[in-house]
Every structure is written in C-alpha cells, then in structure tokens.
Design an enzyme around this catalytic site. Structure first.
Site, PDB file in Angstrom:
ATOM      1  N   THR A  30     -33.478 -21.089  37.708  1.00 40.14           N
ATOM      2  CA  THR A  30     -33.504 -20.988  36.425  1.00 40.14           C
ATOM      3  C   THR A  30     -31.897 -21.166  36.120  1.00 40.14           C
ATOM      4  O   THR A  30     -31.216 -21.092  36.789  1.00 40.14           O
ATOM      5  CB  THR A  30     -33.750 -19.460  35.948  1.00 40.14           C
ATOM      6  OG1 THR A  30     -35.283 -19.339  35.664  1.00 40.14           O
ATOM      7  CG2 THR A  30     -33.136 -19.091  34.614  1.00 40.14           C
ATOM      8  N   ARG A  63     -48.746 -20.032  32.832  1.00 39.23           N
ATOM      9  CA  ARG A  63     -47.976 -18.771  33.299  1.00 39.23           C
ATOM     10  C   ARG A  63     -46.575 -18.770  32.423  1.00 39.23           C
ATOM     11  O   ARG A  63     -45.864 -19.729  32.262  1.00 39.23           O
ATOM     12  CB  ARG A  63     -47.669 -19.150  34.651  1.00 39.23           C
ATOM     13  CG  ARG A  63     -46.959 -17.880  35.259  1.00 39.23           C
ATOM     14  CD  ARG A  63     -45.366 -18.214  35.632  1.00 39.23           C
ATOM     15  NE  ARG A  63     -44.673 -17.414  36.263  1.00 39.23           N
ATOM     16  CZ  ARG A  63     -43.160 -17.471  36.337  1.00 39.23           C
ATOM     17  NH1 ARG A  63     -42.645 -18.496  35.895  1.00 39.23           N
ATOM     18  NH2 ARG A  63     -42.817 -16.578  37.095  1.00 39.23           N
ATOM     19  N   VAL A  64     -46.263 -17.434  32.013  1.00 41.54           N
ATOM     20  CA  VAL A  64     -44.890 -17.239  31.504  1.00 41.54           C
ATOM     21  C   VAL A  64     -44.266 -16.354  32.424  1.00 41.54           C
ATOM     22  O   VAL A  64     -44.584 -15.238  32.842  1.00 41.54           O
ATOM     23  CB  VAL A  64     -45.182 -16.781  29.941  1.00 41.54           C
ATOM     24  CG1 VAL A  64     -43.878 -16.354  29.515  1.00 41.54           C
ATOM     25  CG2 VAL A  64     -45.867 -17.388  29.057  1.00 41.54           C
ATOM     26  N   GLY A  65     -42.907 -16.692  32.720  1.00 37.67           N
ATOM     27  CA  GLY A  65     -42.036 -15.817  33.484  1.00 37.67           C
ATOM     28  C   GLY A  65     -41.283 -14.848  32.646  1.00 37.67           C
ATOM     29  O   GLY A  65     -41.633 -14.568  31.305  1.00 37.67           O
ATOM     30  N   ASP A  66     -40.313 -14.313  33.379  1.00 36.59           N
ATOM     31  CA  ASP A  66     -39.409 -13.240  32.436  1.00 36.59           C
ATOM     32  C   ASP A  66     -38.349 -13.855  31.537  1.00 36.59           C
ATOM     33  O   ASP A  66     -37.895 -13.219  30.569  1.00 36.59           O
ATOM     34  CB  ASP A  66     -38.625 -12.401  33.638  1.00 36.59           C
ATOM     35  CG  ASP A  66     -37.649 -13.462  34.405  1.00 36.59           C
ATOM     36  OD1 ASP A  66     -38.312 -14.318  35.076  1.00 36.59           O
ATOM     37  OD2 ASP A  66     -36.412 -13.401  34.482  1.00 36.59           O
ATOM     38  N   THR A 110     -32.278 -13.900  37.077  1.00 29.95           N
ATOM     39  CA  THR A 110     -33.139 -15.004  37.547  1.00 29.95           C
ATOM     40  C   THR A 110     -33.780 -14.434  38.537  1.00 29.95           C
ATOM     41  O   THR A 110     -33.143 -13.497  39.370  1.00 29.95           O
ATOM     42  CB  THR A 110     -31.976 -16.134  37.784  1.00 29.95           C
ATOM     43  OG1 THR A 110     -32.704 -17.201  38.650  1.00 29.95           O
ATOM     44  CG2 THR A 110     -30.807 -15.688  38.548  1.00 29.95           C
ATOM     45  N   GLY A 111     -34.734 -15.222  39.324  1.00 33.26           N
ATOM     46  CA  GLY A 111     -35.469 -14.467  40.343  1.00 33.26           C
ATOM     47  C   GLY A 111     -36.987 -14.555  39.881  1.00 33.26           C
ATOM     48  O   GLY A 111     -37.792 -15.403  39.357  1.00 33.26           O
ATOM     49  N   GLY A 124     -39.833 -13.725  38.570  1.00 32.26           N
ATOM     50  CA  GLY A 124     -40.229 -13.470  36.990  1.00 32.26           C
ATOM     51  C   GLY A 124     -41.117 -12.485  36.955  1.00 32.26           C
ATOM     52  O   GLY A 124     -40.860 -11.398  36.062  1.00 32.26           O
TER      53      GLY A 124
HETATM   54  N1  ASP Z   1     -37.168 -16.027  36.691  1.00 32.34           N
HETATM   55  C1  ASP Z   1     -37.997 -17.301  36.622  1.00 32.34           C
HETATM   56  C2  ASP Z   1     -39.046 -17.229  36.245  1.00 32.34           C
HETATM   57  O1  ASP Z   1     -39.944 -16.382  37.242  1.00 32.34           O
HETATM   58  C3  ASP Z   1     -37.328 -18.206  37.683  1.00 32.34           C
HETATM   59  C4  ASP Z   1     -36.281 -18.071  38.242  1.00 32.34           C
HETATM   60  O2  ASP Z   1     -35.386 -17.533  37.745  1.00 32.34           O
HETATM   61  O3  ASP Z   1     -36.012 -18.361  39.646  1.00 32.34           O
HETATM   62  O4  ASP Z   1     -39.690 -18.082  35.802  1.00 32.34           O
END
Ligand code: ASP
Length: 284
Positions: free
Chosen positions: A167, A195-198, A217-218, A220
């Site tokens: 991200t 799919r929707v992330g954070d 980031t990470g 989600g």
């Molecule tokens: N947080 C993002 C998601 O889950 C991916 C990421 O930040 O690595 O969509």
C-alpha cells in the site's frame, strides 16, 4: 506556527531498499507543503500519493495487484484535520485512485464504491485506463498456483499471508498546524473481487483530526478488526509521542500478521513496522 513535516510509506513488507520511492515522494511534496497556500497539507499528501501510485514497485495505482478473477479493484482515501474525507473502494479503470478520492471529498458523499465510484471518476474527467503491469500479472499467476497446489485454501485465515500485500500512504503537518493523510492500495495479492481492505475505512487504515494524522499498512482485515489508526490517534490525543503510540500498536498486532504505521502530531512524528520492514521516507 509549527514546523511542516511529511512522511510517506510504500507498504508494510515493501523492502526498505525501496525507500528511495517514498523519500522522493516526500521531498517533492514538501515543496507544496511549504508553499504558503491554502490546504497545503492536503495538496501535499495527494501529490505524494500520486507519485507513489505512478511507481510500479508499489501496490497502488500502476502496480496494483489483481483480484483472483484478473480484475484490478483499488481503494483510496484522503482526509484532513478539519473533518473533510473522500474515500473510494473497489474502483476500477483509473490510474490514480487518490485523485478520485480527492474529488469525492468535494462531493456530498464520504465513500463511493464499485461501479458507482468508477462511473463517478470517468464522469468527472478521470481517464479510463487499466493500470495493469507485468508484475501484477506475475503475482496473480503465483497466487493462482498457490491455490491450485493447495498451499493455501480460500477458507483459511492464512490466505492473508505475509508476502502478499503493499500500500502507499502519506501524512503531513502544515505551518498552520493542520494535518492531512492519504492512502491508496491495490489490496492483497490473494483476494476475491469485491474485497475491501482497511485503507479506505476512516479510523481503521487512516485517521486524521486535531491531534494528528495516521496511515496504516499491512493485513487489512486485522487492521479493521483493531481500528489501528484510531487507537494510535487516541494515544496521541492523550499526549503520547507518535513513535511510542505506533510501536505499541505494532507490538500488539497479532502474529503472523503484519502492520506498518506512520503518524504525525503537533510537535513530533513516528514510524514503526513489523520486523521493521516498510519502505519509508520523511522530510521536514
Ligand atoms: N492494508 C492493505 C489492504 O489490506 C494492504 C497493505 O497495506 O499491505 O488492502
């Protein structure tokens, strides 16, 4: 008056050797941050995000991951400390989702998703473009191979593995003490359409208010469950240094999931990531 500062990241797990990307974005956007014009923090974080979306090493805009059906759906958000928010989820056929999020900020809405977001973007003059890269195609092939071989199965939590995301994001504080945050992502590398992330969820992947700005980031799904950005923000609101607030959140994040955070408050800033892996940059 306070000292302006901007921080940018290229995703948790993005190699620290790629930090030249976020550093370049921070350096360029810093000029905007100090131009003395209105909304300099907001304009700076959008500019930094566009630069990183255009760098195909990072999973956002050009370089965004594919869904398992080969489509590219992206999430992005931009927010300011005076309460303006523009967010999009699952948008397709644009190269710079952050520009669409910025347009949503000036609309009657906070969050647009799916076809509606794509239609809104094209209607507002954002070019119709599929940001596909060879890299994204290769990642998809790997993901499909792993599914086929039984290495991971759709029902398992570990579908969201360590090497699968990325991200980009930025946080800034302007001379006048205002804050802004931007975040943009192609999601993980193994995900269903829809799919929707954070990232586009205010309080989860990002937070911005009178006490500062945070971008996460990470993994989600875990970030949403824990509302990580909000938790860091609340600690900062109680007077904790952003570095300590970020480190506490990263340390508490359940293993084997990964988390990266950047944060800025009135007089300090902080960055932390699982195993210290996150491409990052800062300019003050
Ligand atoms: N947080 C993002 C998601 O889950 C991916 C990421 O930040 O690595 O969509």
């Amino acid at each position: 008056m306070t000292d302006p500062v901007i921080l940018a990241h290229g995703g948790a797990g993005a190699p620290n050797e790629d930090s030249d990307g976020p550093q370049h974005a921070a350096d360029v956007a810093f000029r905007t941050l100090i131009d003395g014009q209105i909304d300099s923090a907001l304009r700076a974080v959008v500019e930094a995000a566009v630069i990183l979306e255009n760098d195909e090493r990072f999973n956002a805009g050009t370089g965004a991951n594919c869904r398992l059906d080969g489509s590219i759906e992206m999430d992005a958000i931009v927010a300011t400390s005076d309460g303006r928010i523009g967010s999009i989820a699952g948008i397709q056929r644009v190269r710079n989702p952050i520009r669409v999020a910025r347009l949503v900020m000036d609309s009657p809405h906070v969050l647009l998703c799916g076809d509606g977001a794509t239609q809104f973007a094209h209607h507002r003059g954002v070019p119709d473009d599929i940001p596909m890269t060879d890299r994204a195609a290769k990642r998809l092939a790997t993901a499909l191979e792993r599914l086929k071989s039984g290495d991971v199965r759709p029902t398992e939590q570990k579908w969201r593995g360590r090497d699968m995301h990325g991200t980009i994001g930025a946080v800034a504080r302007a001379h006048d003490g205002t804050f802004a945050v931007s975040c943009s992502t192609g999601g993980t590398s193994m995900m269903l359409p829809g799919r929707v992330g954070d990232s586009p969820i205010f309080g989860a992947g990002t937070m911005c208010g009178e006490h500062g700005a945070i971008c996460a980031t990470g993994d989600g799904e875990e970030i949403i469950r824990r509302l990580c950005s909000m938790r860091v923000y609340l600690r900062m609101a109680e007077g904790m240094h952003p570095q300590e607030a970020c480190e506490i959140e990263v340390a508490a994040f359940p293993k084997p999931y990964t988390l990266g955070l950047i944060a800025v408050s009135h007089d300090a800033h902080g960055m932390a990531a699982t195993d210290d892996k996150m491409a990052r940059g800062m300019r003050d």
